[in-house]
Design a protein around this motif. Structure first.
Motif, mmCIF file in Angstrom:
data_model
loop_
_atom_site.group_PDB
_atom_site.id
_atom_site.type_symbol
_atom_site.label_atom_id
_atom_site.label_comp_id
_atom_site.label_asym_id
_atom_site.label_seq_id
_atom_site.Cartn_x
_atom_site.Cartn_y
_atom_site.Cartn_z
ATOM 1 N N UNK A 74 -29.232 -6.476 17.334
ATOM 2 C CA UNK A 74 -29.288 -5.014 17.389
ATOM 3 C C UNK A 74 -28.223 -4.412 18.311
ATOM 4 N N UNK A 75 -27.165 -5.173 18.572
ATOM 5 C CA UNK A 75 -26.092 -4.663 19.444
ATOM 6 C C UNK A 75 -24.754 -4.731 18.726
ATOM 7 N N UNK A 80 -30.389 3.047 15.795
ATOM 8 C CA UNK A 80 -30.912 2.435 17.022
ATOM 9 C C UNK A 80 -30.035 1.286 17.532
ATOM 10 N N UNK A 111 -27.617 -0.726 19.582
ATOM 11 C CA UNK A 111 -27.101 -0.512 20.936
ATOM 12 C C UNK A 111 -25.584 -0.621 20.933
#
Lengths: 226, 226
Positions: A124-125, A164, A166
């Motif tokens: 998620x980055x 969302x 990151x």
């Protein structure tokens, strides 16, 4: 997945060490030559095996630690396929997927700051290098930069990621650390309420001085910092 | 672990939906009553089973969705042990660990904004509610608040977490989304270069008006929003 954010104070560069905990395999993103010994001590202290050294681009403001890290650890060094750095172990293209342990690294070609610039999406980055900063972006006025390409990379690729996600930037000059795609869409003054034409005009008229180390750093980085 | 950050625009509240992907178990943090149907649609669309509804505290600016969510999903609602809300399913204390799927939730008692306030540490993220905001903190001038307790909670507990821990706040009034413990130590004007005495004086002299909904929200939240 464990992520450690390290800072080079001289160039305000963020370097990221990322570990797949079950397998102890690790990657490093945008290492700075002066800190290579620290990285190795950190890897050793956690008994990590470095698999990839990922540069987002050929930097103009610091010398990469990739060449020395490769020599000392046996890891492969990685750059985008447009790079002139013939010394790199592996050149990657848009959409290519590398992996360490059970974790995938998706390469996103994001030219504009330099033609070879890539971002790395890991879970998620997104590690955005000098394509996208918190409330800013990299310059486009040297090393083959292109404001139009950067606009397309940021709005057409990075801003299309899950909101969302990151945002882990390559630099911050005011000690901010992390953001999200949604935050950059809402707040980044370079892109918010902006047109492509307005962005190009803005970027082409920043009139900033060259980075202090540019004449040393670019040729050194095209030789992998060695 | 998938984390979705949802916003209530009226109160600038952030609600977090967190999923353990292998087991499809999920938790929600600080749900807002007006958005309960959206949360349920989202849970259903991903076929998630809600296990816990975690409130960081009894809110004064919006009504919790915990009671209705509990009725509709069978999940347990959770608050810190100091709460007066007798209706809550489970009261948790400092250091207690809950889990969903393979993911642990560590409870960190962080009184100050309210006596019952807790933060939830989930992997590399701390959900700080109204104890710690990005560049700010919650008020301490109503509902049993204490500036001295908040100072101790933030500097003695939250700032002792790993500096790379992501700070996921309960509100942001300027559309910022995420920070890290290191960033808050470096930049938060309420705590940076501050003493406990200075912080107490600052917080006791903010002279802010009461939140618009305080006389409605506090009794409603002590009844779990139902």
């Amino acid at each position: 997945m464990l992520v450690k954010q390290l800072k080079d104070n001289e160039s305000s560069t963020y370097t990221y060490l990322i570990e797949d905990e079950p397998t102890k395999e690790a990657v490093i993103i945008d290492p700075v030559k002066e800190h290579v010994e620290e990285y190795i001590q950190f890897l050793d202290s956690l008994n990590l095996k470095l698999k990839y050294i990922l540069d987002t681009h050929v930097h103009a403001d610091h010398i990469t630690g990739s060449g020395i890290l490769r020599e000392k650890t046996g890891a492969e060094s990685v750059l985008g396929e447009q790079t002139k750095a013939a010394c790199v172990s592996r050149k990657v293209k848009d959409g290519e997927v590398l992996s360490f342990g059970s974790i995938d690294i998706k390469v996103i070609s994001t030219p504009g700051h330099t033609p070879c610039h890539v971002a790395y999406l890991i879970e998620d980055r997104v590690f955005t290098g000098d394509a996208l900063f918190i409330n800013g972006c990299g310059r486009t006025d040297f090393q083959g930069g292109s404001a139009e390409q950067l606009w397309n990379s940021v709005t057409g690729k990075l801003f299309q990621l899950d909101p969302d996600t990151l945002v882990c930037p390559g630099h911050d000059y005011k000690m901010k650390r992390v953001s999200t795609i949604q935050q950059e869409k809402d707040l980044n003054p370079r892109f918010k309420n902006q047109t492509k034409e307005g962005f190009i005009e803005l970027m082409n008229n920043l009139n900033l001085p060259d980075p202090k180390k540019i004449h040393e750093a670019v040729p050194a980085n095209e030789a992998c910092g060695v």
